[in-house]
Design a protein around this motif. Structure first.
Motif, PDB file in Angstrom:
ATOM      1  N   GLN A   8       0.845  -1.193   0.000  1.00 11.79           N
ATOM      2  CA  GLN A   8       0.000   0.000   0.000  1.00 11.79           C
ATOM      3  C   GLN A   8       0.883   1.247   0.000  1.00 11.79           C
ATOM      4  O   GLN A   8       1.971   1.239   0.567  1.00 11.79           O
ATOM      5  N   GLU A  10       0.558   5.930  -0.778  1.00 10.16           N
ATOM      6  CA  GLU A  10      -0.180   7.089  -1.265  1.00 10.16           C
ATOM      7  C   GLU A  10       0.796   8.149  -1.754  1.00 10.16           C
ATOM      8  O   GLU A  10       1.644   8.616  -1.000  1.00 10.16           O
ATOM      9  N   ASN A  20       0.846   7.101 -11.088  1.00  9.33           N
ATOM     10  CA  ASN A  20       0.049   6.067 -11.739  1.00  9.33           C
ATOM     11  C   ASN A  20       0.659   5.633 -13.061  1.00  9.33           C
ATOM     12  O   ASN A  20       0.663   4.437 -13.388  1.00  9.33           O
ATOM     13  N   ARG A  42      -4.003  -3.855  -9.352  1.00  7.33           N
ATOM     14  CA  ARG A  42      -3.951  -2.576  -8.644  1.00  7.33           C
ATOM     15  C   ARG A  42      -5.347  -2.167  -8.220  1.00  7.33           C
ATOM     16  O   ARG A  42      -6.333  -2.389  -8.928  1.00  7.33           O
ATOM     17  N   LEU A  44      -7.733   0.965  -5.940  1.00  9.88           N
ATOM     18  CA  LEU A  44      -7.879   2.284  -5.340  1.00  9.88           C
ATOM     19  C   LEU A  44      -8.770   2.142  -4.114  1.00  9.88           C
ATOM     20  O   LEU A  44      -9.866   1.581  -4.197  1.00  9.88           O
ATOM     21  N   LYS A  51      -4.680   4.884   0.026  1.00  5.21           N
ATOM     22  CA  LYS A  51      -5.143   5.187  -1.332  1.00  5.21           C
ATOM     23  C   LYS A  51      -4.927   4.064  -2.335  1.00  5.21           C
ATOM     24  O   LYS A  51      -5.884   3.622  -2.974  1.00  5.21           O
ATOM     25  N   TYR A  52      -3.683   3.595  -2.504  1.00  6.03           N
ATOM     26  CA  TYR A  52      -3.424   2.589  -3.539  1.00  6.03           C
ATOM     27  C   TYR A  52      -2.902   1.288  -2.923  1.00  6.03           C
ATOM     28  O   TYR A  52      -2.125   1.292  -1.971  1.00  6.03           O
TER      29      TYR A  52
END
Length: 215
Positions: A8, A10, A20, A42, A44, A51-52
């Motif tokens: 993870q 951000e 990205n 991936r 979101l 976030k990712y």
């Protein structure tokens, strides 16, 4: 040992587009070019704490010891070094597969990820609840497609010992009567109140992209 790499992070808002692009066109492709990397997905996060999320599915965790992978880690490109230096909330877990309900004909659009930091003496109780009660009740929900459980092999960014990935067809699954029943079973009630149980990590994600490795 079959498993995953779960990470993870951000990026800062001003670098998000570049982040990205880097992840899709550099970070993932160079890893999937290595033997043993099967797939990368991936996500979101719906509520954007980190976030990712990227989940790399790996045929054998030994690939993480290979010269090719070590070269990626120890001699990153200038762009990679910049991106990783800029992100916050970074986590990286390597995990071995412990349980799988089996692949579904469709991949869920959403992912519910749950993590626990389980004391060693409570591991058997967690395993018993999850595999002999919780999963069976969840899988009765029409939109609950698959559950995989992993044991954390190495951790960077947290103390989790167990991670579960739940693939969902829709967000309605999270409000289903089947999930409600799964959160009220006797084995779960026996664990409720334990400090490690009450401080579990829970995240809800939506898929951004799926990348397949070389056959």
């Amino acid at each position: 040992m079959k498993g995953i790499l779960f990470s993870q992070m951000e990026p800062p808002a001003e670098l998000e587009d570049e982040f990205n692009d880097w992840y899709e066109t550099e970070h993932i492709p160079v890893r999937l070019a290595l033997p043993g990397f099967r797939r990368a997905v991936r996500y979101l996060e719906r509520e954007a704490h980190r976030k990712y999320l990227a989940v790399y599915e790996i045929d054998d965790l030994e690939v993480l010891k290979s010269p090719g992978y070590r070269a990626l880690k120890t001699t990153p490109s200038e762009r990679t070094a910049l991106m990783l230096k800029s992100v916050r909330g970074f986590t990286r877990y390597t995990c071995t597969l412990a349980f799988d309900t089996g692949s579904s004909p469709e991949r869920g659009k959403y992912l519910s990820a749950v993590a626990f930091a389980v004391p060693r003496e409570q591991e058997a109780s967690l395993d018993d609840w999850y595999e002999n009660e919780h999963i069976a009740l969840l899988m009765r929900a029409p939109d609950w497609l698959r559950v995989r459980r992993y044991k954390v092999f190495s951790a960077d960014g947290g103390q989790w010992t167990d991670i579960a990935l739940h693939e969902l067809r829709s967000l309605q699954a999270m409000d289903s009567p089947e999930r409600k029943a799964a959160r009220a079973g006797p084995k779960r009630n026996a664990l409720a109140g334990e400090s490690w149980f009450e401080t579990s990590g829970q995240w809800l994600f939506e898929i951004i992209s799926v990348h397949e490795g070389a056959l």
